[in-house]
Design a protein around this motif. Structure first.
Motif, PDB file in Angstrom:
ATOM      1  N   GLN A  43       0.845  -1.192   0.000  1.00  0.00           N
ATOM      2  CA  GLN A  43       0.000   0.000   0.000  1.00  0.00           C
ATOM      3  C   GLN A  43       0.884   1.248   0.000  1.00  0.00           C
ATOM      4  N   VAL A  44       0.336   2.349  -0.476  1.00  0.00           N
ATOM      5  CA  VAL A  44       1.046   3.628  -0.399  1.00  0.00           C
ATOM      6  C   VAL A  44       0.771   4.226   0.982  1.00  0.00           C
ATOM      7  N   CYS A  45       1.815   4.675   1.643  1.00  0.00           N
ATOM      8  CA  CYS A  45       1.680   5.316   2.957  1.00  0.00           C
ATOM      9  C   CYS A  45       1.174   6.741   2.751  1.00  0.00           C
ATOM     10  N   ASN A  46      -0.059   6.984   3.133  1.00  0.00           N
ATOM     11  CA  ASN A  46      -0.669   8.299   2.928  1.00  0.00           C
ATOM     12  C   ASN A  46      -0.639   9.181   4.164  1.00  0.00           C
ATOM     13  N   VAL A  78       5.877   8.315  12.840  1.00  0.00           N
ATOM     14  CA  VAL A  78       5.839   7.016  12.168  1.00  0.00           C
ATOM     15  C   VAL A  78       5.390   7.191  10.723  1.00  0.00           C
ATOM     16  N   ILE A  79       6.210   6.704   9.803  1.00  0.00           N
ATOM     17  CA  ILE A  79       5.837   6.603   8.386  1.00  0.00           C
ATOM     18  C   ILE A  79       6.669   5.497   7.757  1.00  0.00           C
ATOM     19  N   SER A  80       6.233   5.059   6.601  1.00  0.00           N
ATOM     20  CA  SER A  80       7.080   4.262   5.731  1.00  0.00           C
ATOM     21  C   SER A  80       7.726   5.299   4.814  1.00  0.00           C
ATOM     22  N   VAL A  81       8.960   5.612   5.068  1.00  0.00           N
ATOM     23  CA  VAL A  81       9.621   6.783   4.490  1.00  0.00           C
ATOM     24  C   VAL A  81       9.553   6.832   2.964  1.00  0.00           C
ATOM     25  N   ASN A  82      10.068   5.797   2.298  1.00  0.00           N
ATOM     26  CA  ASN A  82      10.083   5.832   0.831  1.00  0.00           C
ATOM     27  C   ASN A  82       8.679   5.900   0.257  1.00  0.00           C
ATOM     28  N   SER A  83       7.776   5.129   0.829  1.00  0.00           N
ATOM     29  CA  SER A  83       6.407   5.119   0.332  1.00  0.00           C
ATOM     30  C   SER A  83       5.752   6.489   0.488  1.00  0.00           C
TER      31      SER A  83
END
Length: 189
Positions: A43-46, A78-83
């Protein structure tokens, strides 16, 4: 400004009343139960999340096994950095390990705030520097060190994680077997 998020960002740079008002309009407050997946691999981290309460981990799955990438707790972002920044599918999943209260902002809203409130770019840059340094520190602590040294680094620098995270997740994070971690923990008590 009793909100813990505003306390942290105010320590990084000035927050005008207009910026604070705009942020308050865009922030979402969400609660998630233990074991909830807030982002699945692919999924894309929005959303960028701020942890007001609780504990999360990011992990990736390969060949039927999951490996923990990082753990975040109160006062962490908190994030999924690249996404998140590249707007691409995430290589990792993010799981709630303890019931969480998160403050969230959507990618589009964050970009709008950066555009309309130039002073917020300083805060964003400083946060990026902090987390980049933490990432570099983590990489250095895990590369080329013996298992006991890796665990000791975690114990000294992030003792809460050691006490709050399942030992299986800790072992995968450290890149060692559960048996090795159990032996090390027994020696270090």
């Amino acid at each position: 400004m009793s909100n813990p998020l505003f306390q942290i960002i105010a320590g990084l740079g000035p927050i005008s009343p207009e910026l604070e008002l705009h942020l308050n309009k865009k922030l979402l407050y969400k609660s998630f139960p233990k074991k909830h997946i807030i982002l699945s691999q692919g999924q894309v981290c929005n959303y960028l999340y701020f942890v007001a309460k609780g504990l999360l981990r990011a992990y990736y799955e390969r060949n039927g096994e999951d490996t923990s990438n990082w753990f975040m707790m109160e006062n962490d972002f908190v994030i999924s950095v690249n996404s998140f920044y590249k707007r691409t599918p995430s290589a990792e999943s993010i799981e709630v390990l303890e019931d969480c209260e998160l403050i969230c902002i959507h990618y589009d809203d964050l970009m709008e705030i950066y555009e309309l409130h130039k002073e917020f770019n300083i805060i964003g840059r400083k946060l990026t520097e902090i987390y980049y340094c933490k990432s570099e520190e983590r990489i250095q602590s895990l590369r080329g060190h013996q298992a006991a040294e890796k665990y000791e680094f975690l114990l000294v620098n992030y003792p809460e994680i050691v006490h709050r995270v399942n030992v299986g997740y800790l072992a995968s994070y450290l890149g060692i077997t559960l048996q090795t971690l159990s032996r090390i923990r027994g020696i270090m008590r």
